[in-house]
Design an enzyme around this catalytic site. Sequence first.
Site, PDB file in Angstrom:
ATOM      1  N   MET A 161     -17.003 -78.890  84.314  1.00 37.54           N
ATOM      2  CA  MET A 161     -15.980 -79.781  83.774  1.00 37.54           C
ATOM      3  C   MET A 161     -14.626 -79.371  84.353  1.00 37.54           C
ATOM      4  O   MET A 161     -14.175 -78.242  84.127  1.00 37.54           O
ATOM      5  CB  MET A 161     -15.985 -79.672  82.247  1.00 37.54           C
ATOM      6  CG  MET A 161     -14.980 -80.526  81.537  1.00 37.54           C
ATOM      7  SD  MET A 161     -15.296 -80.613  79.740  1.00 37.54           S
ATOM      8  CE  MET A 161     -15.341 -78.898  79.277  1.00 37.54           C
ATOM      9  N   ARG A 294     -17.470 -78.434  72.183  1.00 36.05           N
ATOM     10  CA  ARG A 294     -16.782 -77.880  71.016  1.00 36.05           C
ATOM     11  C   ARG A 294     -17.778 -77.408  69.959  1.00 36.05           C
ATOM     12  O   ARG A 294     -17.573 -76.356  69.342  1.00 36.05           O
ATOM     13  CB  ARG A 294     -15.811 -78.910  70.453  1.00 36.05           C
ATOM     14  CG  ARG A 294     -14.572 -79.046  71.310  1.00 36.05           C
ATOM     15  CD  ARG A 294     -13.651 -80.177  70.907  1.00 36.05           C
ATOM     16  NE  ARG A 294     -12.444 -80.125  71.722  1.00 36.05           N
ATOM     17  CZ  ARG A 294     -11.485 -81.040  71.711  1.00 36.05           C
ATOM     18  NH1 ARG A 294     -11.587 -82.090  70.902  1.00 36.05           N
ATOM     19  NH2 ARG A 294     -10.423 -80.904  72.486  1.00 36.05           N
ATOM     20  N   TYR A 434     -10.720 -71.916  74.749  1.00 36.52           N
ATOM     21  CA  TYR A 434     -11.101 -73.050  75.602  1.00 36.52           C
ATOM     22  C   TYR A 434     -11.697 -74.199  74.791  1.00 36.52           C
ATOM     23  O   TYR A 434     -11.942 -74.083  73.604  1.00 36.52           O
ATOM     24  CB  TYR A 434     -11.995 -72.630  76.761  1.00 36.52           C
ATOM     25  CG  TYR A 434     -13.329 -71.977  76.537  1.00 36.52           C
ATOM     26  CD1 TYR A 434     -13.995 -71.957  75.324  1.00 36.52           C
ATOM     27  CD2 TYR A 434     -13.956 -71.367  77.628  1.00 36.52           C
ATOM     28  CE1 TYR A 434     -15.228 -71.360  75.184  1.00 36.52           C
ATOM     29  CE2 TYR A 434     -15.201 -70.759  77.504  1.00 36.52           C
ATOM     30  CZ  TYR A 434     -15.830 -70.762  76.278  1.00 36.52           C
ATOM     31  OH  TYR A 434     -17.061 -70.171  76.162  1.00 36.52           O
ATOM     32  N   GLU A 435     -11.863 -75.319  75.481  1.00 36.62           N
ATOM     33  CA  GLU A 435     -12.294 -76.581  74.862  1.00 36.62           C
ATOM     34  C   GLU A 435     -11.330 -77.048  73.775  1.00 36.62           C
ATOM     35  O   GLU A 435     -11.725 -77.660  72.787  1.00 36.62           O
ATOM     36  CB  GLU A 435     -13.714 -76.459  74.292  1.00 36.62           C
ATOM     37  CG  GLU A 435     -14.760 -75.978  75.270  1.00 36.62           C
ATOM     38  CD  GLU A 435     -14.862 -76.839  76.512  1.00 36.62           C
ATOM     39  OE1 GLU A 435     -14.376 -77.988  76.491  1.00 36.62           O
ATOM     40  OE2 GLU A 435     -15.407 -76.360  77.518  1.00 36.62           O
ATOM     41  N   GLY A 436     -10.053 -76.790  73.975  1.00 39.41           N
ATOM     42  CA  GLY A 436      -9.032 -77.122  72.985  1.00 39.41           C
ATOM     43  C   GLY A 436      -8.807 -75.925  72.082  1.00 39.41           C
ATOM     44  O   GLY A 436      -9.715 -75.516  71.354  1.00 39.41           O
TER      45      GLY A 436
END
Length: 576
Positions: A161, A294, A434-436
């Site tokens: 990604m 997430r 990570y991932e927000g």
Amino acid sequence: MASYVPPVADYRFLLEKVLGFEQAMSELGRDVDVDLAAAVLEEAGRLCADRLHPLNREGDEQGSRLVDGAVETPSGFAAAYRDFAAAGWPALSADPEHGGQGLPLIVQLWADEMMSATNLSFGLCPSLTRGACEALAAHADAELKARWLSPLVRGEWTGAMALTESAAGSDLSLLITRAEPCGDGSYRVSGSKIFISSGDHDYGGNIVHLVLARLADAPPGVKGISLFLVPKFLPDAAGDFCLRNAMSVGALEKKMGMHAQPTCLMNYDGATGWLIGQPHRGLAAMFTMMNTERLMCGVQGLGVAGGAYQQALAYASERRQGRSADGASAPVAIIEHADVRRMLLSIRSFVEGARALVGWCALQVDRARHHPDPAERARADHVAALLTPVIKAGFTDMGFESAVAAQQIFGGHGYIREWGMEQYVRDVRIAQIYEGTNGIQALDLVTRKLPLEAGTVVSSLFASLESELRAATGLYVADRTLAALGLLRGVTARVREAPAEIAGAVAADYLRLFALVLLGWMWSRMAACAASEPAFAAKLGVADFFARRMLSQTEGLAAGIAAAIEGGEMLAADAF
């Protein structure tokens, strides 16, 4: 370092007694029973314990390396991945239409838990590939799916990604990577991306990057972002994927942890790619992948906590230091010390409660995908969306805290590399970022998820919890959770009415309060079932600990949230 023991007996207990697995599968028309699910998890656990766990420390010490522009992963990783793919593990929960095995997501996520417990760096690559598959399945056209999806599902190829740029981290509206049409349906993608997990490796096969970029006519901001499939290898005239695309690894990031996981700076120098979905709608397509990741982040927090707990319990049972509380002269195993047992119980009460909640959420995702009633699919999808930021942020925060507590049990040995505990702490730290970041997850919860369906999603969930908890008469953990639910309900109303600045200031505390109530709900279920299961009688004591010690946090959290809302404005930025 102690060996890893897969928690298969606990999985079976949850499937049979707590989560109503077979009834859930029957409602979805799926021919999967407890015995099949447990057998798959037992085999996955054997793989994790026998193959992945022994590679973990060596992988951390060797790390991945960039040699002549190509990534070399630590010894044993590439061979382990090839065997992993050949055995069919990447396809566990994927759609059979694309070569998957079609098993329920609960089996997949619990297998991911064991991978995270034994080798977090290894487990990230197949997780990212699964997310890429879901994005393609949901948004790509038929031609792209036919060419690219099946090899990814089978794990012959892997996915990555590519979102982040040096000036565009959490704020993707600032990204500048460009894509130009070539006139033949393909595009040339140019730009650089950082922090790209599994951006390159030596596992073999193609590496398919999903890259966010802008077209020349794109409007500014996030509404001008498109998503492109950009592979490492392109097909030649015979259809063999052997032509190197115009993309390269500029550097490997030097990180605090997860040294075996190749995190790349990627350069796309007019690389050939194909548009996924509609122009300027790439962020919506990418969020399909990100939401999968997430949930996986939360599982990573759970898995590392569980792995660290096993190491700490083994050490505490053997290490002899100090005298017992009754004054006996001989040194005792440190598990005899009350503070050590407090730390062990704190970790265990999180791990077993979180494992149950992950399973419950996975069943909601499967209901959203497979239930015959469209209204029920929509309801389950909204519930899973509501829980995703809570699991991502709540479980990674608590997972990190658990790893630190497990390290503390080792004392000075926990700070020394030889025992492996400091690696757990370093590795799991990224899951909060990570991932927000977890702050962004908390904002997502209060600003986007609480208002879902005019607030009826969260209110319906609370009503369901209250009904179940009131029915659990005589259970202390249920009574305490019911009280905590009352606090959560009260602050939910106030958070929803608060100005955006104040809601943002209390969002992290609110999310933790939410997570603790959900864990208490799961412990209430488990305690009710364990009362009639002698083999799981110890869960009653753990449930009591969670009720007395962990749920007590909810009172302070609720009071702090209320005080912050009453206090009004935060200290201004220019006052720092």
